[in-house]
Scaffold this motif. Sequence first.
Motif, PDB file in Angstrom:
ATOM      1  N   PHE A  74      -8.172  14.210  -9.144  1.00 55.49           N
ATOM      2  CA  PHE A  74      -9.218  13.345  -8.599  1.00 55.49           C
ATOM      3  C   PHE A  74      -9.130  11.955  -9.218  1.00 55.49           C
ATOM      4  CE2 PHE A  74     -13.464  11.500  -9.045  1.00 55.49           C
ATOM      5  CZ  PHE A  74     -13.828  11.401  -7.714  1.00 55.49           C
ATOM      6  N   TYR A  75      -8.951  11.905 -10.544  1.00 59.67           N
ATOM      7  CA  TYR A  75      -8.865  10.627 -11.241  1.00 59.67           C
ATOM      8  C   TYR A  75      -7.681   9.806 -10.739  1.00 59.67           C
ATOM      9  CZ  TYR A  75      -7.967   7.232 -14.890  1.00 59.67           C
ATOM     10  OH  TYR A  75      -7.709   6.075 -15.570  1.00 59.67           O
ATOM     11  N   GLU A  76      -6.533  10.421 -10.586  1.00 63.92           N
ATOM     12  CA  GLU A  76      -5.340   9.710 -10.119  1.00 63.92           C
ATOM     13  C   GLU A  76      -5.515   9.209  -8.682  1.00 63.92           C
ATOM     14  OE1 GLU A  76      -2.726   8.645 -11.831  1.00 63.92           O
ATOM     15  OE2 GLU A  76      -3.588   9.537 -13.626  1.00 63.92           O
ATOM     16  N   GLN A  77      -6.119  10.041  -7.841  1.00 66.89           N
ATOM     17  CA  GLN A  77      -6.380   9.626  -6.463  1.00 66.89           C
ATOM     18  C   GLN A  77      -7.365   8.457  -6.443  1.00 66.89           C
ATOM     19  OE1 GLN A  77      -7.735  13.209  -4.573  1.00 66.89           O
ATOM     20  NE2 GLN A  77      -5.674  14.023  -4.318  1.00 66.89           N
ATOM     21  N   GLU A  78      -8.386   8.568  -7.258  1.00 69.47           N
ATOM     22  CA  GLU A  78      -9.395   7.506  -7.350  1.00 69.47           C
ATOM     23  C   GLU A  78      -8.752   6.206  -7.818  1.00 69.47           C
ATOM     24  OE1 GLU A  78     -13.133   6.418  -6.640  1.00 69.47           O
ATOM     25  OE2 GLU A  78     -12.431   8.425  -6.141  1.00 69.47           O
ATOM     26  N   LYS A  79      -7.869   6.307  -8.807  1.00 69.07           N
ATOM     27  CA  LYS A  79      -7.165   5.132  -9.336  1.00 69.07           C
ATOM     28  C   LYS A  79      -6.290   4.501  -8.247  1.00 69.07           C
ATOM     29  CE  LYS A  79      -3.868   5.396 -12.552  1.00 69.07           C
ATOM     30  NZ  LYS A  79      -3.186   5.738 -13.821  1.00 69.07           N
ATOM     31  N   ALA A  80      -5.590   5.317  -7.484  1.00 71.01           N
ATOM     32  CA  ALA A  80      -4.727   4.810  -6.417  1.00 71.01           C
ATOM     33  C   ALA A  80      -5.563   4.135  -5.325  1.00 71.01           C
ATOM     34  CB  ALA A  80      -3.894   5.942  -5.826  1.00 71.01           C
ATOM     35  N   LEU A  81      -6.662   4.767  -4.942  1.00 70.18           N
ATOM     36  CA  LEU A  81      -7.535   4.164  -3.921  1.00 70.18           C
ATOM     37  C   LEU A  81      -8.109   2.836  -4.404  1.00 70.18           C
ATOM     38  CD1 LEU A  81      -9.360   7.311  -2.548  1.00 70.18           C
ATOM     39  CD2 LEU A  81      -7.687   5.885  -1.367  1.00 70.18           C
ATOM     40  N   HIS A  82      -8.461   2.790  -5.679  1.00 71.03           N
ATOM     41  CA  HIS A  82      -8.967   1.536  -6.255  1.00 71.03           C
ATOM     42  C   HIS A  82      -7.899   0.446  -6.162  1.00 71.03           C
ATOM     43  CE1 HIS A  82     -11.101  -1.203  -8.886  1.00 71.03           C
ATOM     44  NE2 HIS A  82      -9.995  -1.312  -9.607  1.00 71.03           N
ATOM     45  N   GLU A  83      -6.667   0.808  -6.451  1.00 69.93           N
ATOM     46  CA  GLU A  83      -5.571  -0.166  -6.385  1.00 69.93           C
ATOM     47  C   GLU A  83      -5.342  -0.642  -4.955  1.00 69.93           C
ATOM     48  OE1 GLU A  83      -2.976  -2.805  -7.816  1.00 69.93           O
ATOM     49  OE2 GLU A  83      -4.244  -1.501  -9.039  1.00 69.93           O
ATOM     50  N   ILE A 123       0.840  -1.195   0.000  1.00 71.75           N
ATOM     51  CA  ILE A 123       0.000   0.000   0.000  1.00 71.75           C
ATOM     52  C   ILE A 123       0.879   1.251   0.000  1.00 71.75           C
ATOM     53  CG2 ILE A 123      -1.681   1.328   1.357  1.00 71.75           C
ATOM     54  CD1 ILE A 123      -2.861  -1.417   2.231  1.00 71.75           C
ATOM     55  N   GLY A 124       1.957   1.231   0.757  1.00 73.16           N
ATOM     56  CA  GLY A 124       2.899   2.352   0.774  1.00 73.16           C
ATOM     57  C   GLY A 124       3.488   2.620  -0.603  1.00 73.16           C
ATOM     58  N   LYS A 125       3.843   1.563  -1.317  1.00 73.11           N
ATOM     59  CA  LYS A 125       4.383   1.725  -2.673  1.00 73.11           C
ATOM     60  C   LYS A 125       3.339   2.369  -3.589  1.00 73.11           C
ATOM     61  CE  LYS A 125       7.786  -1.980  -2.582  1.00 73.11           C
ATOM     62  NZ  LYS A 125       8.179  -3.296  -3.094  1.00 73.11           N
ATOM     63  N   GLU A 126       2.102   1.979  -3.413  1.00 70.80           N
ATOM     64  CA  GLU A 126       1.031   2.555  -4.225  1.00 70.80           C
ATOM     65  C   GLU A 126       0.863   4.045  -3.908  1.00 70.80           C
ATOM     66  OE1 GLU A 126      -1.385   2.578  -7.294  1.00 70.80           O
ATOM     67  OE2 GLU A 126      -0.324   0.764  -6.674  1.00 70.80           O
ATOM     68  N   MET A 127       0.984   4.395  -2.628  1.00 74.16           N
ATOM     69  CA  MET A 127       0.877   5.808  -2.237  1.00 74.16           C
ATOM     70  C   MET A 127       2.061   6.612  -2.782  1.00 74.16           C
ATOM     71  SD  MET A 127      -1.928   6.353  -0.603  1.00 74.16           S
ATOM     72  CE  MET A 127      -2.714   5.208  -1.723  1.00 74.16           C
ATOM     73  N   GLU A 128       3.257   6.019  -2.787  1.00 70.12           N
ATOM     74  CA  GLU A 128       4.432   6.680  -3.359  1.00 70.12           C
ATOM     75  C   GLU A 128       4.231   6.917  -4.853  1.00 70.12           C
ATOM     76  OE1 GLU A 128       7.896   4.308  -2.465  1.00 70.12           O
ATOM     77  OE2 GLU A 128       7.660   4.610  -0.293  1.00 70.12           O
ATOM     78  N   LYS A 129       3.682   5.931  -5.517  1.00 69.23           N
ATOM     79  CA  LYS A 129       3.407   6.046  -6.946  1.00 69.23           C
ATOM     80  C   LYS A 129       2.425   7.195  -7.207  1.00 69.23           C
ATOM     81  CE  LYS A 129       1.303   2.830  -9.767  1.00 69.23           C
ATOM     82  NZ  LYS A 129       1.046   1.447 -10.194  1.00 69.23           N
ATOM     83  N   LEU A 130       1.410   7.299  -6.342  1.00 70.79           N
ATOM     84  CA  LEU A 130       0.445   8.387  -6.471  1.00 70.79           C
ATOM     85  C   LEU A 130       1.142   9.738  -6.272  1.00 70.79           C
ATOM     86  CD1 LEU A 130      -2.434   9.547  -6.707  1.00 70.79           C
ATOM     87  CD2 LEU A 130      -2.650   9.192  -4.229  1.00 70.79           C
ATOM     88  N   ASP A 131       2.007   9.823  -5.259  1.00 68.54           N
ATOM     89  CA  ASP A 131       2.723  11.077  -5.008  1.00 68.54           C
ATOM     90  C   ASP A 131       3.561  11.495  -6.217  1.00 68.54           C
ATOM     91  OD1 ASP A 131       1.644  11.333  -2.487  1.00 68.54           O
ATOM     92  OD2 ASP A 131       3.397  10.476  -1.449  1.00 68.54           O
ATOM     93  N   VAL A 132       4.251  10.534  -6.826  1.00 63.70           N
ATOM     94  CA  VAL A 132       5.075  10.826  -7.999  1.00 63.70           C
ATOM     95  C   VAL A 132       4.191  11.340  -9.137  1.00 63.70           C
ATOM     96  CG1 VAL A 132       6.511   9.762  -9.802  1.00 63.70           C
ATOM     97  CG2 VAL A 132       6.915   9.228  -7.393  1.00 63.70           C
ATOM     98  N   THR A 133       3.058  10.670  -9.342  1.00 64.01           N
ATOM     99  CA  THR A 133       2.141  11.077 -10.405  1.00 64.01           C
ATOM    100  C   THR A 133       1.600  12.476 -10.139  1.00 64.01           C
ATOM    101  OG1 THR A 133       1.500   8.777 -10.762  1.00 64.01           O
ATOM    102  CG2 THR A 133       0.039  10.450 -11.654  1.00 64.01           C
ATOM    103  N   LEU A 134       1.218  12.749  -8.909  1.00 66.56           N
ATOM    104  CA  LEU A 134       0.671  14.065  -8.578  1.00 66.56           C
ATOM    105  C   LEU A 134       1.737  15.156  -8.677  1.00 66.56           C
ATOM    106  CD1 LEU A 134      -1.735  13.253  -5.599  1.00 66.56           C
ATOM    107  CD2 LEU A 134      -2.326  13.694  -8.002  1.00 66.56           C
ATOM    108  N   GLU A 135       2.998  14.820  -8.360  1.00 69.16           N
ATOM    109  CA  GLU A 135       4.088  15.791  -8.519  1.00 69.16           C
ATOM    110  C   GLU A 135       4.259  16.169  -9.983  1.00 69.16           C
ATOM    111  OE1 GLU A 135       7.983  15.059  -6.845  1.00 69.16           O
ATOM    112  OE2 GLU A 135       7.044  14.364  -4.980  1.00 69.16           O
ATOM    113  N   LYS A 136       4.156  15.172 -10.848  1.00 67.81           N
ATOM    114  CA  LYS A 136       4.280  15.432 -12.281  1.00 67.81           C
ATOM    115  C   LYS A 136       3.142  16.330 -12.768  1.00 67.81           C
ATOM    116  CE  LYS A 136       6.666  11.160 -13.489  1.00 67.81           C
ATOM    117  NZ  LYS A 136       6.548   9.860 -14.179  1.00 67.81           N
TER     118      LYS A 136
END
Length: 133
Positions: free
Chosen positions: A39-48, A15-28
């Motif tokens: 919202f879409y990226e957060q939703e995708k991460a929560l789904h994962e 789950i931590g790796k998924e949150m890190e991936k979300l952070d990287v995506t949101l930084e970009k």
Amino acid sequence: MTDYAKKEAKLVEKIGKEMEKLDVTLEKMEDTDSKIKHFYEQEKALHEVKSIIRKENKIEQTEQKAHDEAVADVENWMDDQASLVYQINEEIAKLDTTLGKIDGDENKVKSYLEQKKAIHEIKKIVKKTDELG
């Protein structure tokens, strides 16, 4: 560390790796003002994350089911063994009753034959034990 603690640590790590991936995506996407993309990226991460937890729950349920079946098998085996011990005890009780009715020296042959018969029955019961396990 117990197996449960190891599994939980591994799950939290995923789950931590998924949150890190979300952070990287949101930084970009930081230069983007589109809240919909965020919202879409957060939703995708929560789904994962939910998917990871669901998969883990399925694994745990499967492991629990296998454990429960193994316990049931052992309990059934123990019941069978207890039943066989009960049968042996019954044979000995029958022998004691029969021998109690026989008295006198001339009936030693009868006693011997009754004992032999009881031993034969006990051996049959013990053989069932070998077949069970």
